[in-house]
Write an enzyme that holds these catalytic residues in place. Sequence first.
Site, PDB file in Angstrom:
ATOM      1  N   GLY A  16       0.837  -1.219   0.000  1.00  0.00           N
ATOM      2  CA  GLY A  16       0.000   0.000   0.000  1.00  0.00           C
ATOM      3  C   GLY A  16       0.854   1.245   0.000  1.00  0.00           C
ATOM      4  O   GLY A  16       1.181   1.793   1.031  1.00  0.00           O
ATOM      5  N   THR A  17       1.219   1.771  -1.119  1.00  0.00           N
ATOM      6  CA  THR A  17       2.473   2.502  -1.222  1.00  0.00           C
ATOM      7  C   THR A  17       2.360   3.791  -2.025  1.00  0.00           C
ATOM      8  O   THR A  17       1.302   4.134  -2.542  1.00  0.00           O
ATOM      9  CB  THR A  17       3.484   1.581  -1.930  1.00  0.00           C
ATOM     10  OG1 THR A  17       4.717   2.214  -1.984  1.00  0.00           O
ATOM     11  CG2 THR A  17       3.029   1.282  -3.336  1.00  0.00           C
ATOM     12  N   THR A  18       3.518   4.502  -2.090  1.00  0.00           N
ATOM     13  CA  THR A  18       3.667   5.581  -3.069  1.00  0.00           C
ATOM     14  C   THR A  18       4.974   5.327  -3.790  1.00  0.00           C
ATOM     15  O   THR A  18       6.023   5.237  -3.157  1.00  0.00           O
ATOM     16  CB  THR A  18       3.751   6.952  -2.373  1.00  0.00           C
ATOM     17  OG1 THR A  18       2.692   7.068  -1.457  1.00  0.00           O
ATOM     18  CG2 THR A  18       3.702   8.061  -3.388  1.00  0.00           C
ATOM     19  N   ASP A  33       8.207   5.030  -0.814  1.00  0.00           N
ATOM     20  CA  ASP A  33       8.187   5.137   0.650  1.00  0.00           C
ATOM     21  C   ASP A  33       8.670   3.785   1.191  1.00  0.00           C
ATOM     22  O   ASP A  33       9.181   2.968   0.424  1.00  0.00           O
ATOM     23  CB  ASP A  33       6.761   5.445   1.134  1.00  0.00           C
ATOM     24  CG  ASP A  33       5.841   4.255   0.922  1.00  0.00           C
ATOM     25  OD1 ASP A  33       5.187   3.823   1.886  1.00  0.00           O
ATOM     26  OD2 ASP A  33       5.798   3.740  -0.217  1.00  0.00           O
TER      27      ASP A  33
END
Lengths: 217, 275
Positions: A16-18, A33
Site C-alpha cells: 500500500g504505497t507511493t 516510501d
Amino acid sequence: MEKHYTDSKVKGVSTGTTILAAIFDGGVVIGSDSRASIGGEYVSSKTINKVIQVHDRIFCCMAGSLADAQAVIKSAKSHLSFHSVQMESPPLVIAAASILKELCYKNKDELQAGFLTAGWDGKKGPQVYVVSLGGMLISQQVTIGGSGSTYIYGYVDAKYKPNMTREECLQFATNALALAMGRDNVSGGVAHLVVITEKGVEHVVVPGDKLPRFNDE
Amino acid sequence: MALSTVLETPGAGFNFENATRNAALEGLFEGGQTPKPLKTGTTIAGVVFKDGVVLGADTRATSSEVVADKMCEKIHFISPNMYCCGAGTAADTEKTTDLLSSNLSIFSLNSGRNPRVVMAVNILQDMLYRYHGQIGANLILGGVDCTGNHLYTVGPYGDVNKVPYLAMGSGDLAALGILEDGFKHNLELEEAKELVRSSVHAGIMSDLGSGNNIDICVITKQGVDYIRPYQESEYKDERKMKYKYRSGTTKVLTEKVVPLKLEVVQETVQKMDIA
C-alpha cells in the site's frame, strides 16, 4: 496474525504505497516510501525496501501484494540475467519491463502486483516504464503509482518539467513522496530514492524527520 | 417458588440455545461482520546484536482455550548456524522448518559448504509463495554465516523482510513495544538476552495464547547456546506424578472368600518346540 486482517483486497502483507519515477537531463530518479501494512491497519514494516535492483543500471519499484511482487521480481531478475548473458551485453530497460509485463499479464488472475521500471541503457538513454496490475506496459517521462499516488497527481502535473537538473529532479521527487506520505495512511517511513545515470547509481535515503514539511504540518 | 438466584439444572438431551443466540446476533449485525471466535497463538522475538543473533519464544501451545502443551519447542533447528522461530499453525511451522533443515543438510553434503541464511530464506519464500498462504507459518529465521549476522521474517504468503529486531505471533504487539523501546544497534550479549526475555515476557503477560516458560537461543560465530528454559513460569504446579499408594493406605474392614466351582470341559496339550 489473523487479528490483523480486515476486509483488505490484498491478502497478507500489502505494500500500500507511493512510488514514482521521473526522467531528468542525463538520467532518471526512481523512489518509494518504506511502509508495509496488513489489512490497512497494522504497519508490519517501517523500513521495507521497495526499490529493487534488477540489473546494473535498471531498478524496479513494487506495489500491491508484497509476496506477489517479491516473487515476480525474483523471477524477472533471473530471466533478465539469463537474457543478458545470452545477448552478451547489458539488457535494455525495455527488456526488464517486458519481462515483468509477461509475468503480470500471463498470471493476471493469481497476481496482485504492479511495477515501475526505470533505468539507463546505451540505446535510448534514461527511460521509465509502467507495468500495471493487469499487465499493461507503457513508457512515460514521469509516472507515479500506488495508493498514495492519488494525492499527488496535481503536484506532479504542475511541478514536473522535462530536462530538469539532477538536483531539481531529486527535490521534486522528495517533495512528491513527502506530500503523498503525509496524506496516505498506508504510505510512510523513509523515502528511498535512486538516481541512475550513465556513470552509475546513487542511493539517497531521506529519513522521516528530514522530509520537507508543508504548511499545515 | 423458584428464586432468581437458584441455578437451573440443564434439561436432558442436546442444548441448541447457542445456535439460536448466534442466529439472533447475526440478525443484529444486519449482514455485517459477526464477532469471530478468538484464536490464540504465541510470542516469538529475535534481535541482532554485536556478535550474533538472539531468538526467544514462549512455550505454550493452545488448542482453543485449553493449553495443549506447556513445554512446546518453538525454536526449531535448521542448521548448526541457523535457528527458526515459528508462529501460526504448529504443524505447519514444524514441517516447514523440518523440510528446510533436511534440504539444507543435503545441500551442505553436496556442495561442501555451510548454508547461508539468505539461501534458507529464499527456499522458505519459494515454498510458502507456491502455497499461496495455505501454509499458516509465520517464521523468524536467524543465523550467523560468513557474510555476517542476519535476522529475516517470512510470512505465510511468502513475503520476506530483513530486520534488526522483530516479534511475531499473537503476543507480537506487546513484545514489539518492549523491543522498539530497548533496541539499539550493536548490543552486548547480556543486554540482548535481557531485551528478548523481557519482550517475550511482555507478550506472555498481555496475551492469553502465550505463556509458561521462555526459551532463548543465542547464535554466534563460535556456536549455539540453546537455553531451554531461560526463565521458568512463576506459576508452576507441584505435581508428584506418582500415583502409587503404599499398602495400608486404605483400611480393610471385612474380608469374605467365596471359592468358585469350576468344571474342566476340554483339555488340550500343545508341545512347545524349543530348538
